[in-house]
Design an enzyme around this catalytic site. Structure first.
Site, PDB file in Angstrom:
ATOM      1  N   GLY A 163      55.265  14.332  12.229  1.00 14.11           N
ATOM      2  CA  GLY A 163      54.167  13.479  11.785  1.00 14.11           C
ATOM      3  C   GLY A 163      52.821  14.174  11.898  1.00 14.11           C
ATOM      4  O   GLY A 163      51.792  13.514  12.046  1.00 14.11           O
ATOM      5  N   ARG A 291      63.330   5.649  11.547  1.00 12.64           N
ATOM      6  CA  ARG A 291      62.795   4.311  11.800  1.00 12.64           C
ATOM      7  C   ARG A 291      62.492   3.638  10.479  1.00 12.64           C
ATOM      8  O   ARG A 291      62.498   4.287   9.425  1.00 12.64           O
ATOM      9  CB  ARG A 291      61.495   4.420  12.598  1.00 12.64           C
ATOM     10  CG  ARG A 291      60.446   5.221  11.846  1.00 12.64           C
ATOM     11  CD  ARG A 291      59.056   5.127  12.427  1.00 12.64           C
ATOM     12  NE  ARG A 291      58.077   5.729  11.535  1.00 12.64           N
ATOM     13  CZ  ARG A 291      57.776   7.004  11.456  1.00 12.64           C
ATOM     14  NH1 ARG A 291      58.381   7.876  12.251  1.00 12.64           N
ATOM     15  NH2 ARG A 291      56.882   7.446  10.602  1.00 12.64           N
TER      16      ARG A 291
HETATM   17  C1  MV4 Z   1      53.954  21.400   6.069  1.00 11.55           C
HETATM   18  C2  MV4 Z   1      52.957  21.470   5.074  1.00 11.55           C
HETATM   19  C3  MV4 Z   1      52.893  22.596   4.314  1.00 11.55           C
HETATM   20  N1  MV4 Z   1      53.759  23.615   4.529  1.00 11.55           N
HETATM   21  N2  MV4 Z   1      54.788  22.430   6.238  1.00 11.55           N
HETATM   22  C4  MV4 Z   1      52.629  17.306   8.024  1.00 11.55           C
HETATM   23  C5  MV4 Z   1      53.430  16.292   8.705  1.00 11.55           C
HETATM   24  C6  MV4 Z   1      54.784  16.855   8.928  1.00 11.55           C
HETATM   25  N3  MV4 Z   1      55.763  15.909   8.581  1.00 11.55           N
HETATM   26  C7  MV4 Z   1      54.867  18.039   8.049  1.00 11.55           C
HETATM   27  N4  MV4 Z   1      53.556  18.236   7.514  1.00 11.55           N
HETATM   28  C8  MV4 Z   1      53.298  19.261   6.691  1.00 11.55           C
HETATM   29  N5  MV4 Z   1      54.111  20.335   6.839  1.00 11.55           N
HETATM   30  C9  MV4 Z   1      54.687  23.499   5.479  1.00 11.55           C
HETATM   31  N6  MV4 Z   1      55.548  24.500   5.660  1.00 11.55           N
HETATM   32  C10 MV4 Z   1      52.119  20.366   4.904  1.00 11.55           C
HETATM   33  C11 MV4 Z   1      52.287  19.258   5.717  1.00 11.55           C
HETATM   34  C12 MV4 Z   1      51.417  18.149   5.463  1.00 11.55           C
HETATM   35  C13 MV4 Z   1      50.038  18.243   5.621  1.00 11.55           C
HETATM   36  C14 MV4 Z   1      49.390  19.389   6.074  1.00 11.55           C
HETATM   37  C15 MV4 Z   1      48.026  19.440   6.206  1.00 11.55           C
HETATM   38  C16 MV4 Z   1      47.246  18.325   5.881  1.00 11.55           C
HETATM   39  C17 MV4 Z   1      47.851  17.175   5.459  1.00 11.55           C
HETATM   40  C18 MV4 Z   1      49.240  17.128   5.312  1.00 11.55           C
HETATM   41  C19 MV4 Z   1      49.832  15.953   4.868  1.00 11.55           C
HETATM   42  C20 MV4 Z   1      51.186  15.898   4.715  1.00 11.55           C
HETATM   43  C21 MV4 Z   1      51.979  16.998   5.024  1.00 11.55           C
END
Ligand code: MV4
Length: 446
Positions: A163, A291
């Site tokens: 998250g 969940r």
């Molecule tokens: C990432 C990503 C980009 N590249 N992983 C954020 C929550 C978690 N569930 C996984 N997330 C992310 N993982 C890789 N390899 C981008 C996100 C991401 C995110 C990152 C920065 C700012 C906002 C975001 C919103 C959703 C997911």
């Protein structure tokens, strides 16, 4: 058959669960903290139990107090809602040991999926596409070497995270050692688990998730996608189903991938497979949320399936009453989260007493909330006040309907602000209307 459910949560989701229980003829026990004594669910539930002082650690997160309430009131099941104890495998295990049905996936499965490295390994085995990265937790030098091989930018993530907690984006080799050490120290402090892994970082991707339902007899179906790309600091603000502007073959593939992953993990109950989708229409597995999610109503609105009812039937051991081909998707649903926050002050919490609380209605508008005029918004918990959910035949009509509903929303009080007007403006932006937004879109606005 479940006769009486203890609802181990508060706010809008406690009411949401209580409503379906009543429709199914299942008794309800609400638990509440001192700060929630006057809450709506306490009045609506058949019974209620005070489980402790306001701070969540002493009430909603207090496992012995929740179990004790279930035992003394003769609840045969506990629904954890979202947040609090919902993804705590220790809690699920205590319920199992006490002979109380935990409405969720088995503790063992939850523990395996909560460990992000083990989740990655399981989904790799299930043939799901993953971003290049490590299969297991690594030490710093090995992770650095792998980052060189993968190419920058990379993201390092805590095995115990999820998250958006416990992760850092690294854009240059010379920043690696320091960022790794900092993230690791933070993970150790927050999760008491400093294990970390590394993967390629995707810029400007969309966050698309698949809802699954799995019964205890091996049947697994998916209920399509939700797009949750409009987020701020990993807090989703707007969600919609279906995910717009994605080829139907891609959505079908993602659905099948989630079903395969759920089977491989031995998943039971309602769960969500989180994926990132890049600009080329490729998708990558991120994590499984074990969940019911805040945004589940948009799936309910387009499928007609009551997800809480399905969770309860599955927990009672009933087989799913429908197969994949019986699930039909109609129209578009959008949800906006009305938080007690002030967008003009960096979304700082803005709690207080609601002098006026007028909620929208009319055709195809659903409001999931515990708020009402006179309600004192406690400062102790998250700031979610209400979810406004609309349905319409098309996305444009759903946006118009949502903006109409948000304009009807009047929530005021001394010190109280909400995100309603801000969200209406965001929905009106060309980037959102034309689906050119992504997970960092809101950060580019403010
Ligand atoms: C990432 C990503 C980009 N590249 N992983 C954020 C929550 C978690 N569930 C996984 N997330 C992310 N993982 C890789 N390899 C981008 C996100 C991401 C995110 C990152 C920065 C700012 C906002 C975001 C919103 C959703 C997911």
């Amino acid at each position: 058959m479940i006769r009486k459910v203890l609802i181990a949560n508060r706010g809008e989701i406690a009411l949401r669960v209580a409503r379906t229980c009543r429709e199914l003829g299942i008794g309800t026990v609400a638990v509440y903290s001192e700060s929630d004594r006057d809450s709506a669910v306490v009045r609506f539930a058949d019974e209620s139990v005070n489980i402790g002082p306001g701070p969540a650690k002493q009430s909603y997160l207090n496992i012995p107090a929740v179990i004790e309430a279930a035992r003394t009131r003769g609840a045969d099941a506990i629904h954890p809602g979202y947040g609090f104890l919902s993804e705590n495998p220790d809690f699920a295990e205590v319920c199992e040991a006490e002979g109380i049905t935990f409405v969720g996936t088995p503790a063992k499965v939850m523990a395996q999926l909560g460990d992000k490295a083990s989740a990655r390994a399981i989904m790799t085995d299930a043939g799901l596409p993953l971003l290049p990265g490590s299969r297991d937790a690594l030490d710093g030098p090995a992770a650095h070497a792998l980052a060189e091989e993968i190419g920058y930018p990379v993201i390092v993530k805590a095995v115990a995270g999820g998250g958006g907690r416990g992760m850092a984006v690294i854009r240059r080799s010379e920043d690696f050692a320091r960022a790794w050490a900092e993230t690791r120290a933070a993970a150790q402090a927050v999760f008491r688990d400093g294990r970390m892994y590394v993967e390629r970082y995707l810029d400007s991707a969309r966050h698309v998730e698949i809802q699954v339902l799995a019964d205890a007899h091996g049947s697994v179906v998916h209920l399509g996608a939700r797009d949750c790309s409009l987020q701020r600091r990993h807090q989703k603000l707007v969600e919609e189903s279906p995910a717009p502007n994605l080829p139907s073959e891609l959505l079908a593939e993602m659905g099948e991938a989630a079903v395969r992953g759920a089977r491989e993990a031995g998943y039971v109950g309602a769960g969500t497979f989180e994926f990132l989708v890049d600009g080329q229409g490729r998708f990558y597995f991120m994590e499984v949320n074990c969940r019911l999610q805040v945004e589940h109503p948009v799936t309910e609105m387009v499928t007609g399936v009551d997800l809480v009812a399905e969770q309860l039937r599955i927990a009672a051991g009933e087989p799913l009453s429908f197969g994949q081909d019986d699930i039909r998707h109609q129209g578009v649903s959008i949800e906006c989260r009305i938080n007690a926050e002030d967008p003009s002050r960096a979304f700082a919490p803005a709690p207080g007493t609601l002098v006026e609380c007028l909620l929208p209605g009319g055709p195809f508008v659903r409001v999931d909330t515990h708020a009402h005029t006179g309600y004192r918004v406690p400062a102790l918990y998250d700031s979610l006040l209400a979810k406004v959910i609309v349905w319409a035949p098309t996305r444009d009509a759903a946006i118009a309907r949502m903006r109409r509903a948000l304009a009807e929303t009047r929530i005021t009080g001394a010190g109280v602000s909400t995100t309603a007007e801000f969200l209406s403006d965001v929905l009106d932006r060309a980037e959102f209307r034309e689906v050119r937004h992504h997970t960092r879109f809101l950060e580019t606005l403010t």
